[in-house]
Design a protein around this motif. Sequence first.
Motif: not given
Length: 316
Positions: A53-80
């Motif tokens: 939602t924040q336009q100021s965070l549309h940079e490579p570093m934060y794109y990778f961070l969003s990928m990391l968060s998505a992977a973490d969400l997947g890990l959490t849901v897969s075993t919960m």
Amino acid sequence: MEILSNLTSKFPTFLLTGIPGLESVHVWISIPFCCLYAIALCGNGMILFVIITQQSLHEPMYYFLSMLSAADLGLTVSTMSTTLGILWFDAVEINLNTCIIQMFFLHGFTFIESGVLVAMAFDRYVAICDPLRYATILTNSRIIQMGLLMIIRTVVLIVPLLLLLKPLYFCRTNVLSHSYCYHPDVIKLACSDTRANSICGLIDLILTTGVDTPCIVLSYILIIRSVLSIASPEERHKVFHTCVSHIGAVAVFYIPMMSLSLVHRYGPPAPKVVHSMMANIYLLLPPMLNPIIYSVKTKQIRKAIYSGFSLQNKQR
């Protein structure tokens, strides 16, 4: 042959393990587990939301961070589901097909997270060692290509590993060591030859952790060499500060993983509760701590979260 068919099964039901020796207090143990899962889900969901939602965070570093968060969400849901199912309802049974599906997501998101950490290390290397070409090297199309490469690598490595489980025969007493299906744990229970499974697992390990870890180490060797050439101590501190969050994410991902591997390999005499707790820490610690690390250490993320909360309060 009749005796053999009574002892083995090609379509087994596995028994998952909660916290050995503490079965009578599983409901109470579920309270801290629920808190940890809630922190992981809310924290990573919040990171994803503010980056989108924040336009100021549309940079490579934060794109990778969003990928990391998505992977973490997947890990959490897969075993919960299986972990809380055991703690709440004593639902310990799981069939082979469901087990394979869980392993696909569990190991798959683990491989993706490892790849994302490499991409983040490369991002920091380019930002510090070649800042003038940062925008031309890490373009949006290249970031998408890197993300697709991580997914393709995961599928290519995981699918053969799991397909090799289908021909195996398993002994009737199929008690797993954890509250989820973990590939090394499952193949230990097979009555048939598992050499192909072990070799495939070793190849996967070499092509993920065996490749990713040296890449991350090499990136930081080059970063440190570049930073030490900076004359000003203040500038050195500022540059190193940009890497602190990523170093923390690497530590909370690889340290529990290596600890669990060591416990599996060298810790059979250790109490079963140690194996169980290490297995849960391995999957819960990174998704829970990564949002905290990045929220505390990254000023832009902090500001985006504060502005999001203040906007909601104004609307109320």
